[in-house]
Design a protein around this motif. Sequence first.
Motif, PDB file in Angstrom:
ATOM      1  N   GLY A   1       0.760  -1.283  -0.030  1.00 48.60           N
ATOM      2  CA  GLY A   1      -0.094   0.041   0.131  1.00 48.60           C
ATOM      3  C   GLY A   1       0.748   1.181   0.054  1.00 48.60           C
ATOM      4  O   GLY A   1       2.145   1.226  -0.158  1.00 48.60           O
ATOM      5  N   ILE A   2       0.145   2.309   0.240  1.00 49.71           N
ATOM      6  CA  ILE A   2       1.074   3.647   0.200  1.00 49.71           C
ATOM      7  C   ILE A   2       2.231   3.815   1.176  1.00 49.71           C
ATOM      8  O   ILE A   2       3.290   4.290   0.860  1.00 49.71           O
ATOM      9  CB  ILE A   2      -0.211   4.661   0.380  1.00 49.71           C
ATOM     10  N   SER A   3       2.073   3.094   2.389  1.00 49.92           N
ATOM     11  CA  SER A   3       3.149   3.105   3.351  1.00 49.92           C
ATOM     12  C   SER A   3       4.308   2.444   3.021  1.00 49.92           C
ATOM     13  O   SER A   3       5.258   2.827   3.044  1.00 49.92           O
ATOM     14  CB  SER A   3       2.702   2.967   4.882  1.00 49.92           C
TER      15      SER A   3
ATOM     16  N   ALA B   1       9.307   4.538   9.222  1.00 55.56           N
ATOM     17  CA  ALA B   1       9.774   3.216   9.476  1.00 55.56           C
ATOM     18  C   ALA B   1      10.905   3.044   8.544  1.00 55.56           C
ATOM     19  O   ALA B   1      11.911   2.377   9.256  1.00 55.56           O
ATOM     20  CB  ALA B   1       8.763   2.465   9.118  1.00 55.56           C
ATOM     21  N   ALA B   2      11.286   3.684   7.286  1.00 56.15           N
ATOM     22  CA  ALA B   2      12.273   3.348   6.627  1.00 56.15           C
ATOM     23  C   ALA B   2      13.488   4.267   7.299  1.00 56.15           C
ATOM     24  O   ALA B   2      14.643   3.507   7.207  1.00 56.15           O
ATOM     25  CB  ALA B   2      11.983   3.967   5.401  1.00 56.15           C
ATOM     26  N   LEU B   3      13.276   5.302   7.511  1.00 57.65           N
ATOM     27  CA  LEU B   3      14.442   6.035   8.430  1.00 57.65           C
ATOM     28  C   LEU B   3      14.740   5.266   9.562  1.00 57.65           C
ATOM     29  O   LEU B   3      16.085   5.432  10.240  1.00 57.65           O
ATOM     30  CB  LEU B   3      13.826   7.401   8.526  1.00 57.65           C
ATOM     31  N   GLY B   4      13.993   4.636  10.274  1.00 57.83           N
ATOM     32  CA  GLY B   4      14.270   3.934  11.463  1.00 57.83           C
ATOM     33  C   GLY B   4      15.357   2.749  11.262  1.00 57.83           C
ATOM     34  O   GLY B   4      16.294   2.732  11.861  1.00 57.83           O
ATOM     35  N   ILE B   5      15.126   1.975   9.923  1.00 56.42           N
ATOM     36  CA  ILE B   5      16.195   1.024   9.500  1.00 56.42           C
ATOM     37  C   ILE B   5      17.497   1.784   9.223  1.00 56.42           C
ATOM     38  O   ILE B   5      18.529   1.330   9.771  1.00 56.42           O
ATOM     39  CB  ILE B   5      15.509   0.187   8.504  1.00 56.42           C
ATOM     40  N   ILE B   6      17.344   2.815   8.496  1.00 56.55           N
ATOM     41  CA  ILE B   6      18.440   3.543   7.903  1.00 56.55           C
ATOM     42  C   ILE B   6      19.404   4.019   9.044  1.00 56.55           C
ATOM     43  O   ILE B   6      20.443   3.933   9.089  1.00 56.55           O
ATOM     44  CB  ILE B   6      18.061   4.749   7.233  1.00 56.55           C
TER      45      ILE B   6
ATOM     46  N   THR C   1      14.841  -5.755  14.965  1.00 58.74           N
ATOM     47  CA  THR C   1      14.883  -5.473  13.322  1.00 58.74           C
ATOM     48  C   THR C   1      13.353  -5.432  12.825  1.00 58.74           C
ATOM     49  O   THR C   1      13.201  -5.521  11.577  1.00 58.74           O
ATOM     50  CB  THR C   1      15.350  -7.024  12.853  1.00 58.74           C
ATOM     51  N   ILE C   2      12.340  -5.371  13.735  1.00 53.24           N
ATOM     52  CA  ILE C   2      11.034  -5.092  13.012  1.00 53.24           C
ATOM     53  C   ILE C   2      10.569  -3.751  13.160  1.00 53.24           C
ATOM     54  O   ILE C   2      10.500  -3.314  14.474  1.00 53.24           O
ATOM     55  CB  ILE C   2       9.873  -6.121  13.679  1.00 53.24           C
ATOM     56  N   PHE C   3       9.916  -3.296  12.350  1.00 50.80           N
ATOM     57  CA  PHE C   3       9.456  -1.625  12.298  1.00 50.80           C
ATOM     58  C   PHE C   3       8.027  -1.835  11.927  1.00 50.80           C
ATOM     59  O   PHE C   3       7.833  -2.509  10.980  1.00 50.80           O
ATOM     60  CB  PHE C   3      10.211  -0.893  11.728  1.00 50.80           C
ATOM     61  N   LEU C   4       7.181  -0.865  12.318  1.00 54.46           N
ATOM     62  CA  LEU C   4       5.809  -0.795  11.974  1.00 54.46           C
ATOM     63  C   LEU C   4       5.443   0.517  10.976  1.00 54.46           C
ATOM     64  O   LEU C   4       6.326   1.669  11.335  1.00 54.46           O
ATOM     65  CB  LEU C   4       4.910  -0.830  13.093  1.00 54.46           C
ATOM     66  N   ALA C   5       4.484   0.419  10.321  1.00 59.38           N
ATOM     67  CA  ALA C   5       4.144   1.489   9.400  1.00 59.38           C
ATOM     68  C   ALA C   5       2.840   1.434   9.078  1.00 59.38           C
ATOM     69  O   ALA C   5       2.173   0.209   9.433  1.00 59.38           O
ATOM     70  CB  ALA C   5       4.901   1.844   8.059  1.00 59.38           C
TER      71      ALA C   5
ATOM     72  N   SER D   1       8.466  10.141  15.619  1.00 55.10           N
ATOM     73  CA  SER D   1       9.983   9.657  15.241  1.00 55.10           C
ATOM     74  C   SER D   1      10.344   8.354  14.689  1.00 55.10           C
ATOM     75  O   SER D   1       9.515   7.525  14.910  1.00 55.10           O
ATOM     76  CB  SER D   1      10.826  10.040  16.561  1.00 55.10           C
ATOM     77  N   HIS D   2      11.282   8.321  13.949  1.00 57.49           N
ATOM     78  CA  HIS D   2      11.704   7.045  13.306  1.00 57.49           C
ATOM     79  C   HIS D   2      11.971   6.117  14.546  1.00 57.49           C
ATOM     80  O   HIS D   2      11.680   4.948  14.071  1.00 57.49           O
ATOM     81  CB  HIS D   2      12.792   7.256  12.348  1.00 57.49           C
ATOM     82  N   THR D   3      12.528   6.615  15.740  1.00 62.79           N
ATOM     83  CA  THR D   3      12.537   5.269  16.750  1.00 62.79           C
ATOM     84  C   THR D   3      11.405   4.939  17.213  1.00 62.79           C
ATOM     85  O   THR D   3      11.232   3.888  17.751  1.00 62.79           O
ATOM     86  CB  THR D   3      13.402   6.149  17.827  1.00 62.79           C
ATOM     87  N   GLU D   4      10.139   5.535  17.318  1.00 62.52           N
ATOM     88  CA  GLU D   4       9.088   5.013  17.459  1.00 62.52           C
ATOM     89  C   GLU D   4       8.137   4.014  16.785  1.00 62.52           C
ATOM     90  O   GLU D   4       6.948   3.545  17.055  1.00 62.52           O
ATOM     91  CB  GLU D   4       8.140   6.345  17.774  1.00 62.52           C
ATOM     92  N   THR D   5       9.061   3.829  15.715  1.00 62.71           N
ATOM     93  CA  THR D   5       8.370   2.914  14.685  1.00 62.71           C
ATOM     94  C   THR D   5       9.114   1.609  14.837  1.00 62.71           C
ATOM     95  O   THR D   5       8.435   0.509  14.345  1.00 62.71           O
ATOM     96  CB  THR D   5       8.696   3.375  13.223  1.00 62.71           C
ATOM     97  N   LYS D   6      10.142   1.380  15.685  1.00 64.76           N
ATOM     98  CA  LYS D   6      10.815   0.210  16.022  1.00 64.76           C
ATOM     99  C   LYS D   6      10.094  -0.622  17.086  1.00 64.76           C
ATOM    100  O   LYS D   6       9.730  -0.315  18.114  1.00 64.76           O
ATOM    101  CB  LYS D   6      12.211   0.237  16.648  1.00 64.76           C
TER     102      LYS D   6
END
Length: 418
Positions: free
Chosen positions: A14-16, A404-409, A381-385, A372-377
């Motif tokens: 999807g869009i996310s 979420a992508a910035l969290g991984i990066i 290794t698993i992030f949410l969007a 923030s990107h940290t809040e997606t973790k």
Amino acid sequence: MEKEDYKIHIIGAGISGLIAATVLENKGYSPIIIESSDSAGGRLKTDVIDGYQLDHGFQVLLTAYPTAQHYLDFKKLSLQKFLPGACIFKNKKAKIIGDPLRNLSLLLPTLFANIGNFSDKIKILKLNAKLKKKSISDIFKDKETSSLTYLQDIGFSDQIIQDFFKPFFSGIFLEPNLETSSRMLEFVYKMFSQGFATLPKDGIKGIIDQLISKLKKTTFLYNSPVQEVKDGVIYLKNKDEIKSDFTIIATEASGLISNLKNQEIDWKGCDTLYFEVDNRIIDKPLIGLISDPKALINNIFYHTSLQTTLIPKKELISVTIVKEHQLNQEELKQKVIDDLHQYCGITGCKFIKHYPIVKALPKLQNLQYENSHTETKLTTTIFLAGDQLLNASLNGAMISGERAALGIINTLEDGLIV
């Protein structure tokens, strides 16, 4: 390890998910999107049936969305603009209201529409001025109440709430009682006043097509429903196991993560039905609102009032229903035809397609604009969007995918995992 060697998977096209892939690609990574269905888009899809473009539900792109401005090329989408107003059906008569400061053709119809009283019009001007100055961040910091309470506290009359605000925002929030957060009302109101409601010439899927066309290093795995996600591995429902260095779940995560099983999201649904008709009774690109509380239908729109890639044979109208009902498809179709005749004077409807959308928008409280990107973790290794993490909007979905992508990066670039 080189960037392109990391196995980064995104669940949901999807869009996310597509925005997450875009951000990862821009930083040199080569993500893999796992999608349960046979195509990308999620809720943003368009079918071609009987020579008409049918979006999966009545949807628009608001050009004032800041994140959409960043990730989309509006010019290449050939956006078709709605007029900044509405056609309200009341007592079997159509009355047009709108913002004459943005389109002069709406001045006289608005003056003679007799929708709301003089005090309501003053309050609308004051609300416009207030939200023009109010920042988006301030909107999402304010105390939440229901949208209905918000409008009542401002002092709007029951008449204008019933005739305009309820049918208009019910069509956006997909619930008939304006129980949605006042933060969302202020945000959407601000976006409508600062930009335009639009549709791509190719239909709403034009947004998805454009995002996919920009992805050069992303792999898509379609028809691959996921059973479970753990650190380092993704289990598909066909029993395949996929090794993964990082995973972004860009869909509802509760069914995929064992410790989230009791955190399922409630969803709002709606029905959209399309009909072919011989003539348009709204001759401008305006949404039609049905103000009578006894009506089942909420809003209508003649898609042929905007230019589309396909040249239509006749006129195409969509009808949106946000109220709960127990009707089967045949009963619903007949009820909609009856309502169109009774409340709008529309006859000669040839049924084309019914889209029952069970998971149209998430039901949310404590709405946020961004995180923030940290809040997606969720784990190492698993992030949410997904828009369910912020607010139910295209803009919210885009921001959540980006973060979420910035969290991984940032995890990789900070050397937390090598």
